[in-house]
Structure formats: structure tokens, C-alpha cells
Enzyme design. Structure first.
Site, PDB file in Angstrom:
ATOM      1  N   GLU A  69       0.816  -1.219   0.000  1.00  0.00           N
ATOM      2  CA  GLU A  69       0.000   0.000   0.000  1.00  0.00           C
ATOM      3  C   GLU A  69       0.848   1.267   0.000  1.00  0.00           C
ATOM      4  OE1 GLU A  69      -3.677   1.650   2.644  1.00  0.00           O
ATOM      5  OE2 GLU A  69      -1.839   1.180   3.722  1.00  0.00           O
ATOM      6  N   ARG A 135       6.795   9.964   7.297  1.00  0.00           N
ATOM      7  CA  ARG A 135       6.998   9.480   5.930  1.00  0.00           C
ATOM      8  C   ARG A 135       6.395  10.392   4.859  1.00  0.00           C
ATOM      9  NH1 ARG A 135       7.843   3.770   6.090  1.00  0.00           N
ATOM     10  NH2 ARG A 135       9.350   3.413   7.762  1.00  0.00           N
ATOM     11  N   HIS A 165       2.012   5.781  10.208  1.00  0.00           N
ATOM     12  CA  HIS A 165       1.188   6.362   9.155  1.00  0.00           C
ATOM     13  C   HIS A 165      -0.162   6.790   9.722  1.00  0.00           C
ATOM     14  CE1 HIS A 165       3.640   3.582   6.398  1.00  0.00           C
ATOM     15  NE2 HIS A 165       3.916   4.805   5.982  1.00  0.00           N
ATOM     16  N   CYS A 249      -2.259  -2.192   4.966  1.00  0.00           N
ATOM     17  CA  CYS A 249      -1.034  -1.927   4.210  1.00  0.00           C
ATOM     18  C   CYS A 249      -0.532  -3.123   3.411  1.00  0.00           C
ATOM     19  CB  CYS A 249       0.068  -1.400   5.126  1.00  0.00           C
ATOM     20  SG  CYS A 249       0.588  -2.528   6.424  1.00  0.00           S
TER      21      CYS A 249
END
Length: 256
Positions: A69, A135, A165, A249
């Protein structure tokens, strides 16, 4: 990719999975053989939900590549190849690009110096929330906005705290309700977030209709979701959770 086709893009783990990056958790040993079995069960759960499995060619030199992902954001028929904030993960995009080309999707790319991981992108109807943390940066969010606003999407940046995330902290149920950890995100820019019973309960993957996928490590959250009327598919992805992975993910869902 024909109309009505429902695809799950996945990438099998390699023998170096244990060398995957960790940021906010203590490193623990990873059993690569068990991880391979767990990934097979994950793929099977997606297939049983009606998804056609489309595999990105594995690359044993890229230990984090199983978290497919992060390399890709798909909106309608536009596949956006990302540029990770973790430099060593940028090589993962080449294999994903080849797999996307086989699906016949239109492609675009996040260009330097912007950084964006797909795990920071949460699509809820016409609103796209973008996590700003380790990120993904503001330039990445701006680049994504430039690509998605012509498709009728509104991009909303969200600051994250202490998580890898945005979707490590918050995901969405099929009705658009957000679920997760309000303490890990800037709730001022979000609708109400339904707090979860377990940290990994924040990770919910809608499969279509009233069906959702959730990890076996969140049994109380799964029970809560069943109480709300959702059908839950439960998968054990414990080896990937050691590397801050979750059910979202490990795949990219394409098509309704």
C-alpha cells in the site's frame, strides 16, 4: 481492467522480512515461514470476499515490499506511484508500476522533493485525508491534491503523533465513520473518531457492502463491529504487526 472487476493488489513477503524498518515499536524476531503462511491466509480472505488477486512480483532484496500500500494510491482509475519518506523503500515502486500497467490504469507519480507513503492516505467518499508525519510531508500532500482535485476529491492534511502512518491510527468503516486512536491524530480537522478497544483495532479494511477485514489481535474491536451490524473477516497477521504492519497496508483494493 474490465468494468466491475474487483482487484486486490498484493506482494508476497520475502526471506528478509525480519530486516524491515521499525520506527515506533521495539524490534522483535520475525518468523519468515509463519509470515508466508499468514500472508497466504490474508490473500485467501480477500479472494473469498470476491476480489481477484493480482500479484506484484516479489523482490527478495526489498524486505518492506510486502507492505504494498505504501507504494501506491488508487483513486478511480488513476494509480499514483508514491515517493516514500524512507529512501530505501523507493525502489519498491518499480515492481508496483509494472503490476499497475498490467491492469491498464492511468498512472501518475509523486515527484521529488515531495514525499508520500500510501499508508498516510485515507479515502472516505470524496474526502482524502493525508497524514503528515515521518513518511509524508506537506509537499507530498500538495502533490496529491493537485492530482486528485480534478477528480472531485478534497484533500485534508492531518498531523499524526507517534505512529508510522495515518492509517496506523485511523481507518474508516463502510459507512464513512472513522475508527481508531484519537490521541494519535489532530482531531480538529477530522470528523468524530470512534475509539477502539485495542490499538490494532484501529486497522479496519472495508471489503464491500457491510463486510470488513480486521486482525486477530483485536478481538474486542471485532466484537464491537459485529454489534454494529458489520460482518467481520478475521485474519492473523501477527508477524507483520511486529513491523508496524496492518490489514490495510498489505494490499491495495482496486474497483468497487
Amino acid at each position: 481492467m474490465p468494468p466491475g472487476d474487483r482487484v486486490a493488489l498484493v506482494r508476497r513477503p520475502g526471506p528478509r522480512l525480519e530486516d524491515g524498518l521499525v520506527t515506533h515499536v521495539r524490534r522483535r524476531p520475525v518468523d519468515a515461514a509463519l509470515a508466508a503462511r499468514q500472508h497466504a491466509a490474508y490473500r485467501d480472505a480477500l479472494a473469498r470476499s470476491g476480489r481477484r488477486i493480482h500479484e506484484v512480483a516479489p523482490d527478495d532484496a526489498l524486505p518492506d515490499a510486502v507492505f504494498v500500500e505504501d507504494a501506491l494510491v488508487v483513486c478511480d482509475r488513476l494509480a499514483i506511484l508514491t515517493r516514500s519518506g524512507a529512501p530505501r523503500r523507493r525502489a519498491e515502486v518499480a515492481g508496483v508500476e509494472r503490476a499497475v500497467a498490467a491492469l491498464g490504469l492511468e498512472t501518475a507519480r509523486i515527484e521529488a522533493p515531495a514525499t508520500l507513503d500510501g499508508g498516510d492516505v485515507l479515502q472516505v467518499g470524496a474526502t482524502v485525508y493525508v497524514g503528515l508525519g515521518g513518511r509524508t510531508d506537506g509537499r507530498g500532500a500538495a502533490a496529491l491534491r493537485a492530482l486528485l482535485e480534478p477528480l472531485g476529491r478534497t484533500v485534508v492534511p492531518v498531523r499524526t503523533h507517534g505512529v508510522l502512518h495515518l492509517k496506523s491510527a485511523v481507518t474508516a468503516l463502510p459507512d464513512g465513520t472513522l475508527i481508531g486512536r484519537p490521541d494519535a491524530v489532530d482531531t480538529a480537522v477530522l470528523p468524530p473518531v470512534r475509539a477502539v478497544a485495542e490499538e490494532t483495532g484501529a486497522h479496519v479494511l472495508p471489503l464491500g457492502g457491510d463486510e470488513v477485514l480486521i486482525g486477530a489481535s483485536a478481538p474486542r474491536t471485532a466484537a464491537d463491529l459485529r454489534g454494529l451490524g458489520y460482518r467481520t473477516r478475521v485474519v492473523d497477521i501477527g508477524e507483520f504487526e511486529k513491523l508496524e504492519g496492518c490489514v490495510t497496508c498489505l494490499s491495495v483494493l482496486v474497483g468497487a
